[in-house]
Structure formats: structure tokens, C-alpha cells
Enzyme design. Structure first.
Site, PDB file in Angstrom:
ATOM      1  N   CYS A   1       6.679  -5.061  15.270  1.00 35.53           N
ATOM      2  CA  CYS A   1       5.939  -3.666  16.749  1.00 35.53           C
ATOM      3  C   CYS A   1       4.966  -4.235  16.567  1.00 35.53           C
ATOM      4  O   CYS A   1       3.264  -4.234  15.818  1.00 35.53           O
ATOM      5  CB  CYS A   1       6.541  -2.834  15.800  1.00 35.53           C
ATOM      6  SG  CYS A   1       7.602  -2.051  15.917  1.00 35.53           S
TER       7      CYS A   1
ATOM      8  N   ASN B   1      -2.963   4.825  15.933  1.00 30.29           N
ATOM      9  CA  ASN B   1      -3.697   5.259  15.415  1.00 30.29           C
ATOM     10  C   ASN B   1      -4.645   3.383  15.838  1.00 30.29           C
ATOM     11  O   ASN B   1      -4.291   2.201  16.040  1.00 30.29           O
ATOM     12  CB  ASN B   1      -3.376   5.302  14.332  1.00 30.29           C
ATOM     13  CG  ASN B   1      -3.068   5.838  13.872  1.00 30.29           C
ATOM     14  OD1 ASN B   1      -3.739   6.967  13.795  1.00 30.29           O
ATOM     15  ND2 ASN B   1      -1.697   6.686  13.560  1.00 30.29           N
TER      16      ASN B   1
ATOM     17  N   CYS C   1      -0.696   5.799  10.023  1.00 29.05           N
ATOM     18  CA  CYS C   1       0.645   5.587  10.898  1.00 29.05           C
ATOM     19  C   CYS C   1      -0.146   4.187  11.183  1.00 29.05           C
ATOM     20  O   CYS C   1      -0.466   3.675  12.342  1.00 29.05           O
ATOM     21  CB  CYS C   1       1.197   5.794  11.758  1.00 29.05           C
ATOM     22  SG  CYS C   1       2.036   7.075  10.528  1.00 29.05           S
TER      23      CYS C   1
ATOM     24  N   GLU D   1       1.025  -1.448  -0.234  1.00 27.62           N
ATOM     25  CA  GLU D   1       0.013   0.014  -0.044  1.00 27.62           C
ATOM     26  C   GLU D   1       1.159   1.590  -0.302  1.00 27.62           C
ATOM     27  O   GLU D   1       1.766   1.304   0.648  1.00 27.62           O
ATOM     28  CB  GLU D   1      -1.119  -0.169   1.535  1.00 27.62           C
ATOM     29  CG  GLU D   1      -1.962  -1.244   1.316  1.00 27.62           C
ATOM     30  CD  GLU D   1      -2.873  -1.368   2.352  1.00 27.62           C
ATOM     31  OE1 GLU D   1      -4.468  -1.394   2.377  1.00 27.62           O
ATOM     32  OE2 GLU D   1      -1.672  -0.759   3.537  1.00 27.62           O
TER      33      GLU D   1
ATOM     34  N   CYS E   1       5.946  -6.186   7.476  1.00 27.36           N
ATOM     35  CA  CYS E   1       7.231  -6.467   7.873  1.00 27.36           C
ATOM     36  C   CYS E   1       7.936  -6.572   8.868  1.00 27.36           C
ATOM     37  O   CYS E   1       6.883  -7.891   9.142  1.00 27.36           O
ATOM     38  CB  CYS E   1       6.732  -4.742   8.553  1.00 27.36           C
ATOM     39  SG  CYS E   1       8.822  -3.766   9.427  1.00 27.36           S
TER      40      CYS E   1
ATOM     41  N   LEU F   1      10.731   5.821  18.720  1.00 23.64           N
ATOM     42  CA  LEU F   1      11.848   5.627  19.241  1.00 23.64           C
ATOM     43  C   LEU F   1      10.222   5.195  20.307  1.00 23.64           C
ATOM     44  O   LEU F   1      11.009   4.093  21.234  1.00 23.64           O
ATOM     45  CB  LEU F   1      12.021   7.401  20.149  1.00 23.64           C
ATOM     46  CG  LEU F   1      13.376   6.241  21.081  1.00 23.64           C
ATOM     47  CD1 LEU F   1      13.881   5.897  20.769  1.00 23.64           C
ATOM     48  CD2 LEU F   1      13.152   7.750  21.829  1.00 23.64           C
ATOM     49  N   HIS F   2       9.494   6.216  20.156  1.00 33.59           N
ATOM     50  CA  HIS F   2       7.732   5.466  21.200  1.00 33.59           C
ATOM     51  C   HIS F   2       8.091   5.126  22.336  1.00 33.59           C
ATOM     52  O   HIS F   2       7.120   5.444  23.173  1.00 33.59           O
ATOM     53  CB  HIS F   2       7.577   4.064  20.363  1.00 33.59           C
ATOM     54  CG  HIS F   2       6.964   4.146  19.096  1.00 33.59           C
ATOM     55  ND1 HIS F   2       6.302   4.964  18.843  1.00 33.59           N
ATOM     56  CD2 HIS F   2       7.430   3.324  18.365  1.00 33.59           C
ATOM     57  CE1 HIS F   2       6.340   5.033  17.445  1.00 33.59           C
ATOM     58  NE2 HIS F   2       7.159   4.266  16.889  1.00 33.59           N
TER      59      HIS F   2
ATOM     60  N   GLU G   1      10.469  -2.095   7.449  1.00 33.30           N
ATOM     61  CA  GLU G   1      11.668  -1.130   7.678  1.00 33.30           C
ATOM     62  C   GLU G   1      12.657  -0.614   6.515  1.00 33.30           C
ATOM     63  O   GLU G   1      13.337  -1.883   6.478  1.00 33.30           O
ATOM     64  CB  GLU G   1      12.165  -2.199   8.917  1.00 33.30           C
ATOM     65  CG  GLU G   1      13.878  -1.817   9.386  1.00 33.30           C
ATOM     66  CD  GLU G   1      13.443  -0.336  10.268  1.00 33.30           C
ATOM     67  OE1 GLU G   1      14.776   0.357   9.994  1.00 33.30           O
ATOM     68  OE2 GLU G   1      12.779   0.370  10.507  1.00 33.30           O
TER      69      GLU G   1
END
Length: 369
Positions: free
Chosen positions: A132, A319, A362, A108, A128, A241-242, A184
């Protein structure tokens, strides 16, 4: 929490598409044209058609003799991506495209129009391997790397759509590209860097976007960040980073088990010093997980120490993704987080979220047909 997926750095060696003009640099294009028995000047001619006129169908290249168009098409312009469907929201200003590659792989891209710019979010891998847990793409696993040309062709198509007025708001110009779609980028390093060069080189070698208008995102592959710094490019680096602490980041961003927060920030500092570019820090705000005031203080302090003034924090309201147990932080918590980061002397804003209702925001890209 669901059982964690393994990290995958090396994509399966399958399904890569046939060679395309956009895979080739200037010297390789000349060699390919020579192999077809065509004069050398045809190499630049074909490149101008693709990069300047945004034309990928040799049958429409009127400056090419009709007798060689089929041969050129078969050799240098295989169909890479076929649009399966377009979904629009935000009054038509956001358009998500589901693409099918030659081997049936799905991916996408998302085109977002703003009053002052048009930004394309592109994929660098199908799926990916970074696993995560709050990201739909990461939870789907890695199918394969995309080729340089598959990456570039997402951009060419969007540039043509803007030029031709195929999106709401009439004709315009594609101004920004962000490698924040599926995958990534730094795990597909060689092809992504080649794609960046094609996207930013002036015609006939590329699409001519400014390097500064291209952003490459990463979960923090520290050695690859340093390698990118040495490429002589001036693209924006965005680090997902998160959270500022290793204990939580080991879970939220599993690659942290390989390269810690401090190692990632040291690599980011190297990038900032080498390029003179401010680094973006991406931080998805997750209710009662990473949005505590003390984490805001720690984030600000660590970033100020590591990067000084060469950093900006983008807070991203989480999201929703199917089956996720997590929610976005409340707005008052978000505001307090911003205030605390800024109090440490670090620039911080909340990102304008687009495309949520069509799963184009995202962390939502999952390439479901």
C-alpha cells in the site's frame, strides 16, 4: 507517485526461530516434555509459568528442579525477541518497542494506555507484502512471517509490563490486542490463528484475554476472511477499505486487483453472519484523494447494502510517513465525511490517533533502528 511494489503473498522461507513453548498446543507440549524425559505434569506447569505468571526464563521458575532448568530453557524457551529500544509519547501513555528477533529481523509493537483499557498493537510479519503506497510498512517490503510464538511473546511482554507498572500510570491489566502492526495477518494465516488461540485461551493453554477484545485486521484477502469466519472464533474483523470504488482502491490497496471491493464486502458479510460480530471498516482520510463527499455517500450506501447494521467505520486521519506526497484531510472535510456516512444509516467515528510523534501510529511502523 513512486513505482509500485509487487504484491507478495508468500513470505521467504528463512529466519524462522527455533521451537518455543508458545508454538505448541496442549498435546504438543506434553509430547515435548516427554521427549525431555520429564513427567507429563511438567507440561502444564511450564505453560502456567509462561501464560499465567508471564515468566519466560526457566531459571526463575522455582517450581522446576534446578537440574532441568537449563535443558528446558534450551528446548522450549529460546530467546525470541530482544528489546532494542522503547520510545514513549502521549505523556507516557503510548510506548513503541523495537524488537530484534533471533536472526536480526526487526519488528515493532505499540502499547497504548487509555483511562478504561490498555491496547497492544502487534506485528504478524516482519515487513509487509501488500505494498500500500501510503503505508511505511508496505513500502518496506516483506522480510518474513513471524512464528506463532514471536506473535504471542509480544503480548506476554506487554501483559507483564502492565502488571509490573513499567508503563505510565502504574500497574494495570492488558485488555485488548489488535493485529494492526507490521504485516498482513491473513497472509500468515496459520500462525496468526494459532496465536489468537494462545492469546485467548485460559491458562494453562493461553493468556486468557477475551476473544471479543482481539481484532484481526486485513487489507481484504477475501478467501482468508471466509476461512477465519469458519474457525469458531469471535474476534473482531477489521477491513482496511480506504475507498469504496475499485478504480482508486486498485492503487491505494493493490490487493484490490485480486479481490474487488464487492468481493471483500461479501466475505465481510459472511464473517458477520457466521460470528454475529460487527465488522470494522478502516478508512485512512487522505486529502483530495479519497475524502470527497461523493465517496462518503458511496461508502455509506455500499456498506449499508452489504452489511446492514453489522458494520462500523473508523476514519483514520492519515499519519505522515517519510517521503509521502499525501496529507491528512482537513477537519471540516473529515466532519462532513462522517455526517454523510451516518446519513446512509452506517455508524462512523474518527479514531483517536496515538503515537504519531514516535512513528507509532497506523501506517508508520517501519522498524528502523
Amino acid at each position: 507517485m513512486a513505482a509500485s511494489l509487487p504484491l507478495v503473498f508468500t513470505a521467504p522461507k528463512r529466519g524462522m526461530p527455533p521451537r518455543h513453548l508458545a508454538d505448541l498446543d496442549s498435546a504438543e507440549r506434553k509430547e515435548a516434555v516427554k521427549e525431555l524425559g520429564l513427567p507429563a505434569f511438567r507440561a502444564d506447569q511450564l505453560a502456567r509459568q509462561y501464560y499465567a505468571r508471564l515468566e519466560a526464563d526457566p531459571e526463575k521458575m522455582t517450581d522446576l528442579p534446578a537440574s532441568v532448568r537449563e535443558k528446558v530453557g534450551e528446548s522450549l524457551f529460546p530467546t525470541l525477541l530482544t528489546p532494542i529500544k522503547h520510545l514513549a509519547c502521549d505523556s507516557g501513555d503510548t510506548r513503541k518497542t523495537l524488537w530484534k528477533a533471533h536472526d536480526g529481523t526487526l519488528l515493532e509493537s505499540v502499547l497504548m494506555r487509555y483511562p478504561d483499557r490498555a491496547t497492544l498493537c502487534i506485528s504478524s510479519q516482519a515487513g509487509c507484502g501488500m505494498a500500500c503506497p501510503f503505508c511505511a510498512t508496505g513500502q518496506g517490503g516483506l522480510d518474513r512471517n513471524l512464528s506463532t510464538a514471536e506473535i504471542v511473546d509480544q503480548v506476554r511482554e506487554a501483559a507483564a509490563a502492565m502488571r509490573d507498572g513499567d508503563v505510565a500510570g502504574g500497574p494495570g491489566r492488558l485488555s485488548n490486542v489488535v493485529f494492526m502492526g507490521m504485516g498482513e495477518p491473513l497472509a500468515n494465516y496459520k500462525r496468526v490463528v494459532a496465536a489468537v488461540r494462545r492469546i485467548t485461551s485460559p491458562a494453562p493453554d493461553g493468556l486468557g484475554l477475551s476473544q471479543r477484545s482481539v481484532t484481526v485486521s486485513t487489507v481484504g484477502l477475501a478467501p482468508a476472511i471466509r476461512k477465519l469466519a469458519d474457525e469458531g472464533l469471535s474476534v473482531t474483523l477489521a477491513v482496511s477499505l480506504h475507498t469504496p470504488d475499485d478504480e482508486l482502491r486498485d492503487t491505494l490497496v493493490p490487493v484490490n486487483n485480486r479481490w474487488s471491493v464487492s468481493e471483500v464486502l461479501q466475505a465481510a458479510r459472511y464473517y458477520a453472519d457466521k460470528t454475529g460480530r460487527r465488522v470494522s471498516i478502516e478508512y485512512a482520510m487522505i486529502k483530495n484523494v479519497n475524502d470527497q463527499p461523493w465517496r462518503a455517500d458511496m461508502l455509506g450506501k455500499k456498506l449499508k447494502k452489504a452489511l446492514g447494521g453489522l458494520v462500523h467505520v473508523n476514519l483514520i486521519p492519515l499519519n505522515p510517513t517519510p517521503g509521502s506526497e499525501w496529507d491528512a484531510s482537513p477537519k471540516d472535510v473529515e466532519r462532513e465525511f462522517v455526517r454523510r456516512v451516518i446519513a446512509q444509516g452506517v455508524s462512523c467515528t474518527v479514531r483517536d490517533t496515538r503515537g504519531q510523534e514516535i512513528a507509532a501510529a497506523c501506517g508508520q511502523l517501519a522498524a528502523e533502528n
